[in-house]
Write a protein that holds these residues in place. Structure first.
Motif, PDB file in Angstrom:
ATOM      1  N   LYS A   1      44.619  25.143  38.091  1.00 51.15           N
ATOM      2  CA  LYS A   1      43.574  25.239  37.068  1.00 51.15           C
ATOM      3  C   LYS A   1      42.263  24.695  37.591  1.00 51.15           C
ATOM      4  O   LYS A   1      41.202  25.251  37.342  1.00 51.15           O
ATOM      5  N   LYS A   2      42.334  23.575  38.314  1.00 55.36           N
ATOM      6  CA  LYS A   2      41.129  22.958  38.867  1.00 55.36           C
ATOM      7  C   LYS A   2      40.429  23.916  39.817  1.00 55.36           C
ATOM      8  O   LYS A   2      39.218  24.087  39.772  1.00 55.36           O
ATOM      9  N   ILE A   3      41.209  24.565  40.670  1.00 58.24           N
ATOM     10  CA  ILE A   3      40.648  25.495  41.655  1.00 58.24           C
ATOM     11  C   ILE A   3      40.050  26.715  40.964  1.00 58.24           C
ATOM     12  O   ILE A   3      38.965  27.165  41.316  1.00 58.24           O
ATOM     13  N   SER A   4      40.731  27.237  39.946  1.00 58.26           N
ATOM     14  CA  SER A   4      40.237  28.438  39.266  1.00 58.26           C
ATOM     15  C   SER A   4      38.971  28.169  38.466  1.00 58.26           C
ATOM     16  O   SER A   4      38.212  29.087  38.172  1.00 58.26           O
TER      17      SER A   4
ATOM     18  N   LYS B   1      50.042  19.787  24.913  1.00 55.36           N
ATOM     19  CA  LYS B   1      50.008  18.348  24.608  1.00 55.36           C
ATOM     20  C   LYS B   1      51.363  17.714  24.888  1.00 55.36           C
ATOM     21  O   LYS B   1      51.445  16.632  25.473  1.00 55.36           O
ATOM     22  N   GLU B   2      52.417  18.366  24.442  1.00 55.56           N
ATOM     23  CA  GLU B   2      53.755  17.817  24.622  1.00 55.56           C
ATOM     24  C   GLU B   2      54.157  17.801  26.090  1.00 55.56           C
ATOM     25  O   GLU B   2      54.799  16.860  26.554  1.00 55.56           O
ATOM     26  N   LYS B   3      53.776  18.839  26.839  1.00 60.04           N
ATOM     27  CA  LYS B   3      54.080  18.849  28.275  1.00 60.04           C
ATOM     28  C   LYS B   3      53.334  17.725  28.985  1.00 60.04           C
ATOM     29  O   LYS B   3      53.878  17.098  29.886  1.00 60.04           O
ATOM     30  N   LYS B   4      52.099  17.481  28.570  1.00 66.30           N
ATOM     31  CA  LYS B   4      51.333  16.395  29.189  1.00 66.30           C
ATOM     32  C   LYS B   4      51.982  15.044  28.879  1.00 66.30           C
ATOM     33  O   LYS B   4      52.101  14.186  29.758  1.00 66.30           O
ATOM     34  N   LYS B   5      52.423  14.855  27.629  1.00 65.07           N
ATOM     35  CA  LYS B   5      53.120  13.620  27.263  1.00 65.07           C
ATOM     36  C   LYS B   5      54.383  13.445  28.097  1.00 65.07           C
ATOM     37  O   LYS B   5      54.682  12.361  28.592  1.00 65.07           O
ATOM     38  N   THR B   6      55.129  14.524  28.237  1.00 67.42           N
ATOM     39  CA  THR B   6      56.362  14.476  29.013  1.00 67.42           C
ATOM     40  C   THR B   6      56.060  14.159  30.469  1.00 67.42           C
ATOM     41  O   THR B   6      56.747  13.342  31.088  1.00 67.42           O
TER      42      THR B   6
ATOM     43  N   THR C   1      55.870  20.762  39.352  1.00 62.95           N
ATOM     44  CA  THR C   1      55.349  21.983  38.726  1.00 62.95           C
ATOM     45  C   THR C   1      54.110  21.674  37.894  1.00 62.95           C
ATOM     46  O   THR C   1      53.120  22.408  37.963  1.00 62.95           O
ATOM     47  N   PHE C   2      54.159  20.598  37.121  1.00 56.27           N
ATOM     48  CA  PHE C   2      53.008  20.226  36.292  1.00 56.27           C
ATOM     49  C   PHE C   2      51.791  19.941  37.164  1.00 56.27           C
ATOM     50  O   PHE C   2      50.696  20.423  36.883  1.00 56.27           O
ATOM     51  N   GLU C   3      51.979  19.183  38.244  1.00 58.11           N
ATOM     52  CA  GLU C   3      50.857  18.845  39.131  1.00 58.11           C
ATOM     53  C   GLU C   3      50.319  20.077  39.851  1.00 58.11           C
ATOM     54  O   GLU C   3      49.111  20.218  40.029  1.00 58.11           O
ATOM     55  N   GLU C   4      51.199  20.988  40.272  1.00 59.46           N
ATOM     56  CA  GLU C   4      50.756  22.228  40.924  1.00 59.46           C
ATOM     57  C   GLU C   4      49.928  23.081  39.964  1.00 59.46           C
ATOM     58  O   GLU C   4      48.888  23.618  40.332  1.00 59.46           O
ATOM     59  N   ASN C   5      50.388  23.209  38.727  1.00 61.78           N
ATOM     60  CA  ASN C   5      49.646  23.991  37.733  1.00 61.78           C
ATOM     61  C   ASN C   5      48.288  23.363  37.442  1.00 61.78           C
ATOM     62  O   ASN C   5      47.293  24.062  37.266  1.00 61.78           O
ATOM     63  N   LYS C   6      48.251  22.049  37.382  1.00 63.84           N
ATOM     64  CA  LYS C   6      46.995  21.333  37.142  1.00 63.84           C
ATOM     65  C   LYS C   6      46.023  21.594  38.292  1.00 63.84           C
ATOM     66  O   LYS C   6      44.836  21.828  38.072  1.00 63.84           O
ATOM     67  N   GLN C   7      46.540  21.570  39.516  1.00 69.35           N
ATOM     68  CA  GLN C   7      45.702  21.822  40.695  1.00 69.35           C
ATOM     69  C   GLN C   7      45.194  23.264  40.699  1.00 69.35           C
ATOM     70  O   GLN C   7      44.030  23.518  41.002  1.00 69.35           O
TER      71      GLN C   7
END
Length: 184
Positions: free
Chosen positions: A164-167, A110-115, A156-162
């Motif tokens: 997760k989407k693929i997995s 949650k905090e990483k998303k806020k950041t 990094t946040f956007e890459e990790n989000k992508q």
């Protein structure tokens, strides 16, 4: 005779007994059409001790929102402690440590998303333009740098989000997306 409770900050046997006693009191209250009794202080103290100690582990100690993590962990214990079944396990310490651990991970996300949202908005509004200058106390002009790693954090946040989407894609969807060229 060795005293077992002196070696541990939460005595598992006492904690289990308190949970069983409370469970029995709730069953009795329900049979008599009364509200559940208040949760004993000892159980709450155990939740607090587990959360406090877990928050001091190396993987959690550096977060500035440790208090929020501890609060989330205790809240989750209170929400789910009725699910603890002493017939399945006699280790409430491990059960509630897991609940608190995953509450910590959820708070961190949650905090990483806020950041991320804060950084992304800052970046999009052009506040962090490389050529912006500010005047310091001495009157000299210096380049404005709010955060050194803002772009890296966003990437990094956007890459990790992508990732997760693929997995999360299953079956034919994953196969089709993997076989498509990247320029579509």
């Amino acid at each position: 005779m060795r005293k077992h409770s002196s070696n541990h900050y939460v005595n598992n046997n006492d904690f289990l007994k308190a949970l069983i006693d409370y469970r029995d009191a709730c069953i009795l209250a329900k049979a008599e059409n009364r509200n559940d009794p208040p949760i004993p202080n000892y159980i709450g103290e155990c939740f607090l001790k587990i959360a406090e100690r877990l928050s001091r582990k190396p993987n959690f100690i550096m977060y500035s929102y440790r208090d929020e993590m501890i609060s989330d962990g205790i809240e989750n214990c209170l929400m789910y402690f009725r699910n603890f079944n002493p017939d399945k396990t006699d280790n409430p310490f491990a059960y509630f440590t897991q609940i608190i651990y995953y509450a910590f991970l959820r708070r961190i996300m949650k905090e990483k998303k806020k950041t991320y949202l804060k950084y992304k908005a800052t970046e999009q509004f052009g506040i962090l333009d490389e050529f912006e200058m500010y005047e310091d106390v001495d009157g000299t002009m210096k380049p404005f740098q709010l955060y050194e790693n803002i772009s890296e954090f966003i990437q990094t946040f956007e890459e990790n989000k992508q990732k997760k989407k693929i997995s999360k894609k299953k079956g034919i969807e994953k196969f089709i997306d993997d076989s498509l060229p990247n320029n579509t």
